[in-house]
Design an enzyme around this catalytic site. Structure first.
Site, mmCIF file in Angstrom:
data_model
loop_
_atom_site.group_PDB
_atom_site.id
_atom_site.type_symbol
_atom_site.label_atom_id
_atom_site.label_comp_id
_atom_site.label_asym_id
_atom_site.label_seq_id
_atom_site.Cartn_x
_atom_site.Cartn_y
_atom_site.Cartn_z
ATOM 1 C CG ASP A 215 -1.770 1.202 1.373
ATOM 2 O OD1 ASP A 215 -2.712 1.330 0.581
ATOM 3 O OD2 ASP A 215 -1.515 2.040 2.275
ATOM 4 C CD GLU A 283 -2.662 2.392 -3.127
ATOM 5 O OE1 GLU A 283 -3.813 2.840 -3.174
ATOM 6 O OE2 GLU A 283 -1.964 2.425 -2.102
#
Length: 613
Positions: A215, A283
């Site tokens: 993330d 990401e």
């Protein structure tokens, strides 16, 4: 009809399990509730794994399941090696891995290394300046303003609005948090932090996961000088994330080095423990060239297996036309280094659903697009049935941190809650998600009509089409075939996948609100047979239907269709045919030239004879 644009790209053969996989993102809190508390859990996921297997899914990515105060619903981790109590126990997780293995489904965990929760023991120890943890986080003294007040050390803002700095009374310093106040940033310039995070990765790899989705990876580093960022000129609101250009807090070169470090860790683990590759998905909402560096650097050092491609989310919307789609497809393939797998993300838990972003009429078309492009496809749970955002969630029911931060007048503009509502399994109470009196987020009221069970029973449905697409993806031509895309007009684009010895597959998509007559001459050579492989739920065509070999094709408004063309053995290898033709023509031309030369010589000889006699 004239061709507005054309693009042709060779694709690398998919040789490892992940290179052509469909990754199904599960948002655990909203997927399936097994114990009736209104919150999805691991047991609920276990119960639904056969559904994934039946659909054809072979890899599932779970949004965070670690112990958390749930300020940002799992992205604020208090214990990186524990399961969040609302979701179950470690035994539940081990049972999930066992069932997934039985069903041949790989499990990918959402991993959040940029920050922890402020309830994490690491942060508590760092705040107390306990030895070994003093510099685990990014701390700074701050400054004294002209008014004599203490102020943050610089002008950095949080992604979630407001200053990225918060004063800690115990430590008597500011700490950095690029997201919520309760999510302090870890200091990756500290080797002890890297060692601790590596240890966490090994822990879950030993539990049997097949990799991680990392993330907010491009936020991992910030400049140590803590310099003010330049103003963007986009807004005068100093609390807005758009107030400055984030040149000192995002996309620093050290990020790529960290990604390469984790790639080496995963490759080494896979080599030592055998089995299939353990992978990394990253990401980062970033410039395209920077994203390509995640694949590998200029020296060929490998990084992320799958740097998420968000172009369908960030660069396309309901106003996009055929040119925009072809341009964004080709853009990724053009910039991508050779011998890597493309990937296509159509939606996720942070952005409006496909049916809400493009319109429900294009759900089938965009799933057809996603599943027939080369490489990896990523589906957010619910997109296979065309779920829609629930935009009317009240302020009282709103829980998303960015929405709560901006208040009751603006929350609907930024809330991510509408895309995170419970999965709509059937028409029973709470859409079959939970037996609770109240679910953590309200269920979309359209669940009575729009649900999985109804679509399984229907003659045609988004789900049945999605399942057919996953079956079609198994074909060699979609795994390895060359891509050739064309804009047929502003509303219609098409692309074909072709591989020697295999039937060619064509995907035709009409984005417009009227029937289009398109000429396929430039795309489809005269085939021996042309059949429908997959047709949309509103299409008059049926799978298996044989079509006329007329190269003019009618596409109804918003219609998409996938065709399969079979060529005769003579036409199958067109390159060999062209080579043979050119060779034959050369022979003929050489022969004619020799004949002409000989004829001229003979004529000249005859003329000389006449002159002599």
């Amino acid at each position: 009809m004239a061709t507005a644009a054309t693009a042709s790209t060779a694709t690398e053969p998919a040789t490892d399990w992940w290179q052509h996989a469909v990754f199904y993102q599960i948002y655990p809190r909203s997927f399936s509730d097994s114990d009736g508390d209104g919150i999805g859990d691991l047991r609920g996921i276990i119960q639904r794994l056969p559904y994934l297997a039946e659909t054809g899914i072979t890899a599932a990515w779970l949004s965070p399941i670690f112990q958390s105060p749930m300020v940002d619903f799992g992205y604020d981790i208090s214990d990186f090696k524990a399961i969040h109590s609302e979701y179950g126990t470690m035994q539940d997780f081990e049972d999930l891995i066992a069932e997934a293995n039985r069903l041949d489904i790989k499990i990918i965990l959402d991993f959040v290394p940029n920050h922890s929760s402020d309830q994490c023991e690491w942060f508590k120890k760092s705040a107390e300046r306990i030895e070994g943890f003093e510099d685990f986080y990014v701390w700074a003294d701050g400054e004294i303003s002209e008014d004599g007040e203490r102020v943050p050390p610089n002008n950095w803002q949080s992604v979630f609005y407001g200053s990225a700095w918060t004063w800690h009374e115990t430590r008597q310093q500011y700490y950095l948090h690029q997201f919520t106040v309760q999510q302090p940033d870890l200091n990756f310039r500290n080797e002890a932090v890297l060692k601790a995070i590596d240890d966490v990765m090994y822990f879950w790899l030993d539990k049997g996961v097949s990799g991680f989705r990392v993330d907010a990876v491009n936020h991992l580093f910030e400049v140590p000088e803590l310099s003010d960022e330049p103003l963007s000129g986009k807004t005068s609101d100093k609390n807005s994330y758009e107030y400055t250009k984030h040149i000192y807090t995002k996309d620093l070169p050290e990020v790529n080095e960290m990604v390469q470090h984790w790639r080496l860790l995963l490759d080494d683990y896979s080599a030592k423990h055998g089995g299939s590759a353990r992978i990394m998905m990253t990401e980062a909402y970033a410039d395209l060239k920077k994203l390509m560096d995640y694949y590998e650097n200029e020296k060929g050092v490998k990084g992320s297996h799958i740097p998420f491609n968000f172009l369908f989310i960030t660069d396309l919307n309901a106003d996009s036309d055929a040119r925009d789609f072809v341009y964004n497809i080709q853009k990724w393939l053009t910039y991508m280094p050779r011998k890597h797998a493309a990937n296509w993300v159509m939606g996720n838990h942070d952005n409006p659903r496909v049916a809400s972003r493009f319109g429900p009429q294009l759900v089938d078309a965009l799933n057809m697009l996603l599943m027939t492009l080369p490489g990896v496809a990523v589906t957010y749970n619910g997109e296979e049935i065309g779920m829609q955002d629930y935009r009317d969630i009240s302020w009282e029911d709103t829980v998303d941190p960015p929405a709560r931060n901006v208040g009751p007048l603006k929350y609907q503009k930024v809330s991510r809650d509408p895309v995170r509502t419970p999965f709509q399994w059937n028409a029973d109470k709470n859409a079959g998600f939970s037996s609770a009196a109240k679910t953590w987020l309200p269920v979309h009221p359209n669940y009575k009509q729009l649900n999985l069970e109804a679509q399984k029973l229907a003659d045609k449905s988004h789900y049945k089409l999605y399942k057919m697409l996953l079956e079609l993806r198994k074909s060699p031509v979609l795994r390895e075939g060359r891509l050739h895309a064309e804009v047929l007009n502003r509303a219609v684009f098409a692309f074909k996948r072709e591989l020697k010895g295999q039937p060619t597959v064509f995907t035709l998509i009409n984005l417009g609100n009227q029937t289009e007559i398109v000429d396929l001459t430039n795309l489809i050579d005269a085939p021996e047979r042309l059949t429908v492989a997959v047709a949309g739920t509103e299409s008059e065509l049926e799978a298996g239907q044989m079509l006329s070999l007329n190269m003019t094709f009618h596409l109804m408004k918003y219609e998409a269709v996938i065709l399969r063309a079979k060529y005769s053995a003579f036409l199958a290898d067109r390159h060999a045919l062209i080579k043979t033709f050119i060779k034959s023509m050369n022979i003929i031309l050489v022969g004619l030239l020799m004949y002409k030369l000989w004829n001229n010589k003979w004529t000249k000889l005859n003329f000389n004879k006449q002159a002599i006699f």
